[in-house]
Design an enzyme around this catalytic site. Sequence first.
Site, PDB file in Angstrom:
ATOM      1  N   CYS A  67       7.153  -5.220  13.834  1.00 42.15           N
ATOM      2  CA  CYS A  67       6.408  -5.899  12.770  1.00 42.15           C
ATOM      3  C   CYS A  67       6.751  -7.390  12.702  1.00 42.15           C
ATOM      4  CB  CYS A  67       6.710  -5.226  11.428  1.00 42.15           C
ATOM      5  SG  CYS A  67       5.736  -5.904  10.070  1.00 42.15           S
ATOM      6  N   CYS A  71      10.937  -8.892   6.138  1.00 44.39           N
ATOM      7  CA  CYS A  71      11.535  -8.162   5.009  1.00 44.39           C
ATOM      8  C   CYS A  71      12.990  -7.794   5.355  1.00 44.39           C
ATOM      9  CB  CYS A  71      10.713  -6.908   4.713  1.00 44.39           C
ATOM     10  SG  CYS A  71       8.934  -7.233   4.633  1.00 44.39           S
ATOM     11  N   CYS A  74      14.223  -4.226   6.213  1.00 49.02           N
ATOM     12  CA  CYS A  74      13.404  -3.323   7.034  1.00 49.02           C
ATOM     13  C   CYS A  74      13.798  -3.246   8.504  1.00 49.02           C
ATOM     14  CB  CYS A  74      11.933  -3.722   6.921  1.00 49.02           C
ATOM     15  SG  CYS A  74      10.865  -2.518   7.759  1.00 49.02           S
ATOM     16  N   CYS A 111       1.235  10.863   3.617  1.00 44.97           N
ATOM     17  CA  CYS A 111       1.219   9.400   3.542  1.00 44.97           C
ATOM     18  C   CYS A 111       1.502   8.784   4.905  1.00 44.97           C
ATOM     19  CB  CYS A 111       2.266   8.959   2.523  1.00 44.97           C
ATOM     20  SG  CYS A 111       2.302   7.177   2.308  1.00 44.97           S
ATOM     21  N   CYS A 142      -2.762   9.313   1.675  1.00 42.23           N
ATOM     22  CA  CYS A 142      -2.164   8.057   1.211  1.00 42.23           C
ATOM     23  C   CYS A 142      -1.901   7.224   2.452  1.00 42.23           C
ATOM     24  CB  CYS A 142      -0.861   8.353   0.476  1.00 42.23           C
ATOM     25  SG  CYS A 142       0.060   6.860   0.035  1.00 42.23           S
ATOM     26  N   CYS A 202      -0.227   3.251  -5.617  1.00 40.79           N
ATOM     27  CA  CYS A 202       1.171   3.688  -5.505  1.00 40.79           C
ATOM     28  C   CYS A 202       1.977   2.420  -5.298  1.00 40.79           C
ATOM     29  CB  CYS A 202       1.329   4.645  -4.323  1.00 40.79           C
ATOM     30  SG  CYS A 202       3.049   5.047  -3.968  1.00 40.79           S
ATOM     31  N   ARG A 274       8.577   8.343  -8.337  1.00 36.35           N
ATOM     32  CA  ARG A 274       9.081   9.032  -7.139  1.00 36.35           C
ATOM     33  C   ARG A 274      10.513   8.622  -6.806  1.00 36.35           C
ATOM     34  NH1 ARG A 274       5.274   7.915  -3.468  1.00 36.35           N
ATOM     35  NH2 ARG A 274       4.044   9.578  -4.385  1.00 36.35           N
TER      36      ARG A 274
HETATM   37  N1  SAM Z   1       4.262  -2.575   6.508  1.00 28.60           N
HETATM   38  C1  SAM Z   1       3.710  -2.178   5.294  1.00 28.60           C
HETATM   39  C2  SAM Z   1       4.214  -2.992   4.131  1.00 28.60           C
HETATM   40  O1  SAM Z   1       5.339  -3.468   4.182  1.00 28.60           O
HETATM   41  O2  SAM Z   1       3.486  -3.153   3.167  1.00 28.60           O
HETATM   42  C3  SAM Z   1       3.902  -0.695   4.991  1.00 28.60           C
HETATM   43  C4  SAM Z   1       5.179  -0.002   5.383  1.00 28.60           C
HETATM   44  S1  SAM Z   1       6.659  -0.571   4.579  1.00 28.60           S
HETATM   45  C5  SAM Z   1       7.926   0.159   5.557  1.00 28.60           C
HETATM   46  C6  SAM Z   1       6.624   0.306   3.040  1.00 28.60           C
HETATM   47  C7  SAM Z   1       7.767   0.107   2.076  1.00 28.60           C
HETATM   48  O3  SAM Z   1       8.914   0.834   2.507  1.00 28.60           O
HETATM   49  C8  SAM Z   1       8.302  -1.288   1.854  1.00 28.60           C
HETATM   50  O4  SAM Z   1       7.512  -2.054   1.013  1.00 28.60           O
HETATM   51  C9  SAM Z   1       9.649  -0.982   1.206  1.00 28.60           C
HETATM   52  O5  SAM Z   1       9.513  -0.917  -0.197  1.00 28.60           O
HETATM   53  C10 SAM Z   1      10.017   0.381   1.775  1.00 28.60           C
HETATM   54  N2  SAM Z   1      11.192   0.273   2.674  1.00 28.60           N
HETATM   55  C11 SAM Z   1      11.210  -0.216   3.927  1.00 28.60           C
HETATM   56  N3  SAM Z   1      12.438  -0.207   4.448  1.00 28.60           N
HETATM   57  C12 SAM Z   1      13.255   0.313   3.490  1.00 28.60           C
HETATM   58  C13 SAM Z   1      14.645   0.574   3.422  1.00 28.60           C
HETATM   59  N4  SAM Z   1      15.464   0.277   4.432  1.00 28.60           N
HETATM   60  N5  SAM Z   1      15.154   1.126   2.298  1.00 28.60           N
HETATM   61  C14 SAM Z   1      14.327   1.410   1.266  1.00 28.60           C
HETATM   62  N6  SAM Z   1      12.991   1.172   1.268  1.00 28.60           N
HETATM   63  C15 SAM Z   1      12.463   0.633   2.367  1.00 28.60           C
HETATM   64 FE1  SF4 Z   2       6.832  -5.005   8.313  1.00 25.18          FE
HETATM   65 FE2  SF4 Z   2       8.835  -3.555   7.362  1.00 25.18          FE
HETATM   66 FE3  SF4 Z   2       7.998  -5.659   5.996  1.00 25.18          FE
HETATM   67 FE4  SF4 Z   2       6.412  -3.455   6.181  1.00 25.18          FE
HETATM   68  S1  SF4 Z   2       8.394  -3.599   5.179  1.00 25.18           S
HETATM   69  S2  SF4 Z   2       5.810  -5.617   6.427  1.00 25.18           S
HETATM   70  S3  SF4 Z   2       6.977  -2.768   8.240  1.00 25.18           S
HETATM   71  S4  SF4 Z   2       8.955  -5.708   8.038  1.00 25.18           S
END
Ligand code: SAM
Ligand code: SF4
Length: 327
Positions: A67, A71, A74, A111, A142, A202, A274
């Site tokens: 990606c 974040c 992530c 989802c 979802c 959500c 949740r």
């Molecule tokens: N890429 C898209 C986005 O970010 O909108 C969708 C997938 S993203 C992985 C969905 C959500 O997963 C993120 O917004 C975050 O809140 C949660 N998430 C991701 N990594 C995480 C982690 N290590 N621990 C807890 N929540 C996590």
């Molecule tokens: Fe990409 Fe992870 Fe951020 Fe979703 S949460 S936009 S998968 S870096």
Amino acid sequence: MDQNIQFHTKSIKKEQVSKNISNEYIKSLFLMPFNDLIYQAQQVHRSNFDANKVQLSTLLSIKTGGCSEDCAYCPQSARYNTDVENEKILALDKVISAAKAAKESGASRFCMGAAWRSPKQKDLDLVKEMIVEVKKLGLESCATLGMLNQDQTRQLKEVGLDYYNHNLDTSPEFYGDIISTRTYQDRLDTLQNVRDQGIHVCCGGIVGMGENLDERVGLLAELANLTPQPESVPINLLTQVEGTPLFGIDELDHFDFVKTIAAARILMPKSFVRLSAGREKMNEATQALAFLAGANSIFYGEELLTTENPTSEKDQELMKKLGITAI
Ligand code: SAM
Ligand code: SF4
Ligand code: DTB
């Protein structure tokens, strides 16, 4: 309902009025003695839901890794050196068999998550086919695909998408410490586009990212003041993954996590709250406390997107011990 909230919503159609729930009020919930807070949350919970029922959503990562976003929590960001590889979008038959398995093990919602900033049209076309197939199985659908514009939400509505997950993640004040590649307003815009199409929202966030109490309160204030409030509110406890910038930070005390659930329940009385990422690190007693605090949904199945979750067998066992059944 708390008088504070009642005052602002009095005699006006609830969905259309901004609730203006103050940060001070939310903070006062966190400062209550733990037992008092849980008692209040349980009362709110019981007046809106069956306290012994939990909704089960199964996640599938339909596009993993690589990606472009940054974040800090992530493992799927291409910017960090984690064990997650950049994979292609999953084939339709793989999605169908995962959805069938989810249905058989008792999930009511499926989802699909993708590691995208936002979907390209050719990818969206593939996701639309997946949604159609998931719905044919009698599951709620979802998706969480990143930012969406109006046309994209319209297309998803057209194929019958039930829920869209898009998290605010944290408070506006702390947000810049976590993500720089998209703004808070970008997230709010996507949520509005989802809402405008009549797709259920959500939306939740993550705690345990090093935020202070005011910042945790700030996330709940944003969520609770969304109008209407999200139908589903995932509260994730950060899963620390090696290679991400947040790996190794101080872990959040589990009582503070449970308090976040309780506050969410009180502030968003009709939403499904949740108990999301982080259960793998929680013992059964902590999870039971989270249910007592008003959580009434979980991610169900041995994997979240790239990290572990309790197995469905383990969850069935816990639910049996607690006399909880699936919705
Ligand atoms: N890429 C898209 C986005 O970010 O909108 C969708 C997938 S993203 C992985 C969905 C959500 O997963 C993120 O917004 C975050 O809140 C949660 N998430 C991701 N990594 C995480 C982690 N290590 N621990 C807890 N929540 C996590
Ligand atoms: Fe990409 Fe992870 Fe951020 Fe979703 S949460 S936009 S998968 S870096
Ligand atoms: C949400 O709030 N939590 C889920 C879902 N929405 C998509 C994702 C949790 C991801 C945890 C880290 C991982 O497994 O990669």
